[in-house]
Design a protein around this motif. Structure first.
Motif, PDB file in Angstrom:
ATOM      1  N   THR A   1      46.406  31.130  39.096  1.00  0.00           N
ATOM      2  CA  THR A   1      45.310  31.700  39.014  1.00  0.00           C
ATOM      3  C   THR A   1      44.693  32.813  37.698  1.00  0.00           C
ATOM      4  OG1 THR A   1      45.671  32.458  41.533  1.00  0.00           O
ATOM      5  CG2 THR A   1      45.334  34.471  40.789  1.00  0.00           C
ATOM      6  N   ARG A   2      43.737  32.647  37.201  1.00  0.00           N
ATOM      7  CA  ARG A   2      43.360  33.557  36.409  1.00  0.00           C
ATOM      8  C   ARG A   2      42.874  35.101  36.462  1.00  0.00           C
ATOM      9  NH1 ARG A   2      45.876  30.240  33.873  1.00  0.00           N
ATOM     10  NH2 ARG A   2      44.876  27.885  33.041  1.00  0.00           N
ATOM     11  N   ALA A   3      43.313  35.998  35.500  1.00  0.00           N
ATOM     12  CA  ALA A   3      42.618  37.448  35.952  1.00  0.00           C
ATOM     13  C   ALA A   3      41.291  37.770  36.360  1.00  0.00           C
ATOM     14  CB  ALA A   3      43.470  38.241  35.482  1.00  0.00           C
ATOM     15  N   PHE A   4      40.337  37.926  36.705  1.00  0.00           N
ATOM     16  CA  PHE A   4      39.654  38.847  36.901  1.00  0.00           C
ATOM     17  C   PHE A   4      38.687  39.598  37.946  1.00  0.00           C
ATOM     18  CE2 PHE A   4      38.853  34.629  38.367  1.00  0.00           C
ATOM     19  CZ  PHE A   4      38.371  34.913  39.245  1.00  0.00           C
ATOM     20  N   ALA A   5      38.049  40.613  37.914  1.00  0.00           N
ATOM     21  CA  ALA A   5      37.596  41.571  38.818  1.00  0.00           C
ATOM     22  C   ALA A   5      37.081  41.214  40.482  1.00  0.00           C
ATOM     23  CB  ALA A   5      37.050  42.728  37.945  1.00  0.00           C
ATOM     24  N   ALA A   6      37.830  41.387  40.849  1.00  0.00           N
ATOM     25  CA  ALA A   6      36.859  41.512  42.173  1.00  0.00           C
ATOM     26  C   ALA A   6      34.818  40.519  42.057  1.00  0.00           C
ATOM     27  CB  ALA A   6      37.146  41.852  43.770  1.00  0.00           C
ATOM     28  N   ASN A   7      34.573  42.026  41.750  1.00  0.00           N
ATOM     29  CA  ASN A   7      33.107  41.250  41.491  1.00  0.00           C
ATOM     30  C   ASN A   7      32.960  41.000  40.308  1.00  0.00           C
ATOM     31  OD1 ASN A   7      33.880  43.313  40.023  1.00  0.00           O
ATOM     32  ND2 ASN A   7      32.226  45.026  40.707  1.00  0.00           N
ATOM     33  N   ALA A   8      33.873  40.299  39.726  1.00  0.00           N
ATOM     34  CA  ALA A   8      33.146  39.174  38.564  1.00  0.00           C
ATOM     35  C   ALA A   8      31.577  38.478  38.169  1.00  0.00           C
ATOM     36  CB  ALA A   8      34.560  38.216  38.490  1.00  0.00           C
ATOM     37  N   SER A   9      31.411  38.315  37.647  1.00  0.00           N
ATOM     38  CA  SER A   9      29.929  37.557  37.222  1.00  0.00           C
ATOM     39  C   SER A   9      30.226  36.004  36.761  1.00  0.00           C
ATOM     40  CB  SER A   9      29.187  38.161  36.661  1.00  0.00           C
ATOM     41  OG  SER A   9      29.849  37.412  35.006  1.00  0.00           O
ATOM     42  N   ALA A  10      29.613  35.750  37.597  1.00  0.00           N
ATOM     43  CA  ALA A  10      29.555  33.554  37.577  1.00  0.00           C
ATOM     44  C   ALA A  10      30.128  33.404  35.972  1.00  0.00           C
ATOM     45  CB  ALA A  10      28.806  32.694  37.129  1.00  0.00           C
ATOM     46  N   GLU A  11      29.554  34.268  34.909  1.00  0.00           N
ATOM     47  CA  GLU A  11      30.359  34.202  33.753  1.00  0.00           C
ATOM     48  C   GLU A  11      31.408  34.634  32.991  1.00  0.00           C
ATOM     49  OE1 GLU A  11      27.000  35.635  34.155  1.00  0.00           O
ATOM     50  OE2 GLU A  11      25.715  34.518  34.166  1.00  0.00           O
ATOM     51  N   GLU A  12      32.368  35.759  34.051  1.00  0.00           N
ATOM     52  CA  GLU A  12      33.544  36.458  34.117  1.00  0.00           C
ATOM     53  C   GLU A  12      34.037  34.990  34.186  1.00  0.00           C
ATOM     54  OE1 GLU A  12      32.827  41.256  33.635  1.00  0.00           O
ATOM     55  OE2 GLU A  12      32.611  39.816  35.817  1.00  0.00           O
ATOM     56  N   ILE A  13      33.595  34.644  35.374  1.00  0.00           N
ATOM     57  CA  ILE A  13      34.666  33.337  35.779  1.00  0.00           C
ATOM     58  C   ILE A  13      34.852  32.152  34.707  1.00  0.00           C
ATOM     59  CG2 ILE A  13      35.319  31.455  37.705  1.00  0.00           C
ATOM     60  CD1 ILE A  13      33.954  34.401  39.342  1.00  0.00           C
ATOM     61  N   LEU A  14      33.270  31.680  35.083  1.00  0.00           N
ATOM     62  CA  LEU A  14      33.761  30.491  33.438  1.00  0.00           C
ATOM     63  C   LEU A  14      34.956  30.987  32.170  1.00  0.00           C
ATOM     64  CD1 LEU A  14      30.178  28.704  34.250  1.00  0.00           C
ATOM     65  CD2 LEU A  14      32.381  27.834  35.108  1.00  0.00           C
ATOM     66  N   GLU A  15      34.383  32.001  31.956  1.00  0.00           N
ATOM     67  CA  GLU A  15      35.152  32.578  30.204  1.00  0.00           C
ATOM     68  C   GLU A  15      36.711  32.900  31.086  1.00  0.00           C
ATOM     69  OE1 GLU A  15      36.122  33.774  27.081  1.00  0.00           O
ATOM     70  OE2 GLU A  15      34.202  33.016  28.066  1.00  0.00           O
ATOM     71  N   ALA A  16      37.237  32.990  32.143  1.00  0.00           N
ATOM     72  CA  ALA A  16      38.633  33.300  32.886  1.00  0.00           C
ATOM     73  C   ALA A  16      38.655  31.715  32.559  1.00  0.00           C
ATOM     74  CB  ALA A  16      38.470  34.496  34.176  1.00  0.00           C
ATOM     75  N   TYR A  17      38.292  30.640  33.088  1.00  0.00           N
ATOM     76  CA  TYR A  17      38.178  28.985  33.878  1.00  0.00           C
ATOM     77  C   TYR A  17      38.362  28.029  32.107  1.00  0.00           C
ATOM     78  CZ  TYR A  17      41.253  30.515  37.960  1.00  0.00           C
ATOM     79  OH  TYR A  17      41.582  31.497  39.059  1.00  0.00           O
TER      80      TYR A  17
ATOM     81  N   ARG B   1      34.652  20.384  42.841  1.00  0.00           N
ATOM     82  CA  ARG B   1      34.952  21.724  42.910  1.00  0.00           C
ATOM     83  C   ARG B   1      36.221  22.243  42.602  1.00  0.00           C
ATOM     84  NH1 ARG B   1      30.203  20.623  43.038  1.00  0.00           N
ATOM     85  NH2 ARG B   1      29.292  20.465  44.567  1.00  0.00           N
ATOM     86  N   PHE B   2      36.447  23.566  42.125  1.00  0.00           N
ATOM     87  CA  PHE B   2      37.508  25.163  42.082  1.00  0.00           C
ATOM     88  C   PHE B   2      37.565  25.820  43.203  1.00  0.00           C
ATOM     89  CE2 PHE B   2      39.928  27.409  39.568  1.00  0.00           C
ATOM     90  CZ  PHE B   2      41.246  27.207  40.424  1.00  0.00           C
ATOM     91  N   PHE B   3      38.128  25.572  43.774  1.00  0.00           N
ATOM     92  CA  PHE B   3      38.048  27.073  44.663  1.00  0.00           C
ATOM     93  C   PHE B   3      38.907  28.098  44.231  1.00  0.00           C
ATOM     94  CE2 PHE B   3      37.224  23.825  47.316  1.00  0.00           C
ATOM     95  CZ  PHE B   3      35.856  23.958  48.239  1.00  0.00           C
ATOM     96  N   VAL B   4      37.763  29.313  43.344  1.00  0.00           N
ATOM     97  CA  VAL B   4      38.247  30.320  42.801  1.00  0.00           C
ATOM     98  C   VAL B   4      39.149  31.885  43.555  1.00  0.00           C
ATOM     99  CG1 VAL B   4      37.343  32.656  41.470  1.00  0.00           C
ATOM    100  CG2 VAL B   4      36.854  30.272  40.440  1.00  0.00           C
ATOM    101  N   ARG B   5      38.259  31.523  44.659  1.00  0.00           N
ATOM    102  CA  ARG B   5      38.474  32.400  46.395  1.00  0.00           C
ATOM    103  C   ARG B   5      37.675  31.762  47.729  1.00  0.00           C
ATOM    104  NH1 ARG B   5      34.994  35.258  48.832  1.00  0.00           N
ATOM    105  NH2 ARG B   5      32.867  35.075  47.718  1.00  0.00           N
ATOM    106  N   GLY B   6      38.536  32.066  48.693  1.00  0.00           N
ATOM    107  CA  GLY B   6      38.219  31.359  49.727  1.00  0.00           C
ATOM    108  C   GLY B   6      38.620  30.156  50.130  1.00  0.00           C
ATOM    109  N   GLN B   7      37.772  29.032  50.481  1.00  0.00           N
ATOM    110  CA  GLN B   7      38.461  27.541  51.434  1.00  0.00           C
ATOM    111  C   GLN B   7      36.862  27.323  51.642  1.00  0.00           C
ATOM    112  OE1 GLN B   7      40.803  28.877  54.257  1.00  0.00           O
ATOM    113  NE2 GLN B   7      39.429  28.426  55.867  1.00  0.00           N
ATOM    114  N   GLY B   8      37.387  25.651  51.887  1.00  0.00           N
ATOM    115  CA  GLY B   8      36.833  24.738  52.537  1.00  0.00           C
ATOM    116  C   GLY B   8      36.976  23.551  52.960  1.00  0.00           C
ATOM    117  N   LEU B   9      36.386  22.660  53.890  1.00  0.00           N
ATOM    118  CA  LEU B   9      37.518  22.066  54.238  1.00  0.00           C
ATOM    119  C   LEU B   9      35.806  20.530  53.395  1.00  0.00           C
ATOM    120  CD1 LEU B   9      39.170  20.320  55.529  1.00  0.00           C
ATOM    121  CD2 LEU B   9      37.197  20.711  57.479  1.00  0.00           C
ATOM    122  N   PHE B  10      36.662  19.105  53.008  1.00  0.00           N
ATOM    123  CA  PHE B  10      35.857  18.035  52.271  1.00  0.00           C
ATOM    124  C   PHE B  10      36.842  16.604  53.306  1.00  0.00           C
ATOM    125  CE2 PHE B  10      35.231  20.481  48.855  1.00  0.00           C
ATOM    126  CZ  PHE B  10      34.133  19.780  48.009  1.00  0.00           C
ATOM    127  N   TYR B  11      35.908  16.183  53.842  1.00  0.00           N
ATOM    128  CA  TYR B  11      36.161  14.745  54.665  1.00  0.00           C
ATOM    129  C   TYR B  11      34.955  13.690  53.740  1.00  0.00           C
ATOM    130  CZ  TYR B  11      35.815  17.694  58.970  1.00  0.00           C
ATOM    131  OH  TYR B  11      36.020  19.102  59.442  1.00  0.00           O
TER     132      TYR B  11
END
Length: 185
Positions: A41-57, A104-114
């Motif tokens: 897990t990388r640290a960023f705000a709950a309302n982080a922008s796409a740019e902030e998420i990409l920067e964290a990872y 796909r990398f799940f930053v939060r939440g979930q999804g089901l791949f078949y």
């Protein structure tokens, strides 16, 4: 909890293998040529922008780009209050393939791949910190559930993004869906 359920396409209602052990999931998927990783897990705000998420990872994304030749990365989010959530869910529920890996990398939440692999279907419930890479040409579908809640980093070789070729097979409708496998209502 991340879970792998394996079904026979000839008996699609009952899983013959179910595991939540990450190392076992990684091993079973690797045997089929599917990449599965769990990133810290990388640290960023709950309302982080796409740019902030990409920067964290950024380091992880750069590693995959260098290793696999991906050209672009973006962030996609869906929440239960999205007005088009049912249309988005339906779009991915039919079996399809791609001419490039679907990552796909799940930053939060979930999804089901078949993943329809030979005579078996591998249902992978991906959760926060899970990365899955479905190789090009692999028959698969994705179920985000009736109340989608996820943010994912996507990597692409093709700058056009997500392009699917649907198989026309009905197998996706024969297996237990998101609600059954996750216990969601």
């Amino acid at each position: 909890m991340t879970t792998l359920s394996i079904f026979s396409q000839n008996e699609p209602t009952t899983a013959h293998t179910v595991t939540s052990d990450a190392a076992e999931i990684q091993r079973l998927l690797a045997e089929q040529g599917i990449r599965f990783e769990q990133w810290p897990t990388r640290a960023f705000a709950a309302n982080a922008s796409a740019e902030e998420i990409l920067e964290a990872y950024a380091d992880d994304v750069a590693r995959l780009k260098a290793e696999c030749g991906f050209q672009t990365a973006d962030v996609v989010s869906l929440t239960p209050d999205h007005p088009d959530k049912l249309a988005f869910r339906q779009k991915f529920l039919d079996e399809h393939t791609h001419a490039e890996d679907e990552v796909r990398f799940f930053v939060r939440g979930q999804g089901l791949f078949y993943l329809h692999l030979g005579e078996s279907v591998y249902a992978v419930l991906c959760q926060q910190n899970d990365l899955i890479s479905v190789p090009d040409g692999t028959r698969h579908w994705f179920d985000m559930g009736p109340e989608p809640e996820f943010t994912c980093i996507r990597l692409f070789s093709n700058p056009e993004g997500w392009v699917a070729q649907f198989t026309g097979e009905a197998i996706a409708s024969e297996l237990p869906g998101y609600e059954t496998l996750t216990g969601a209502v």
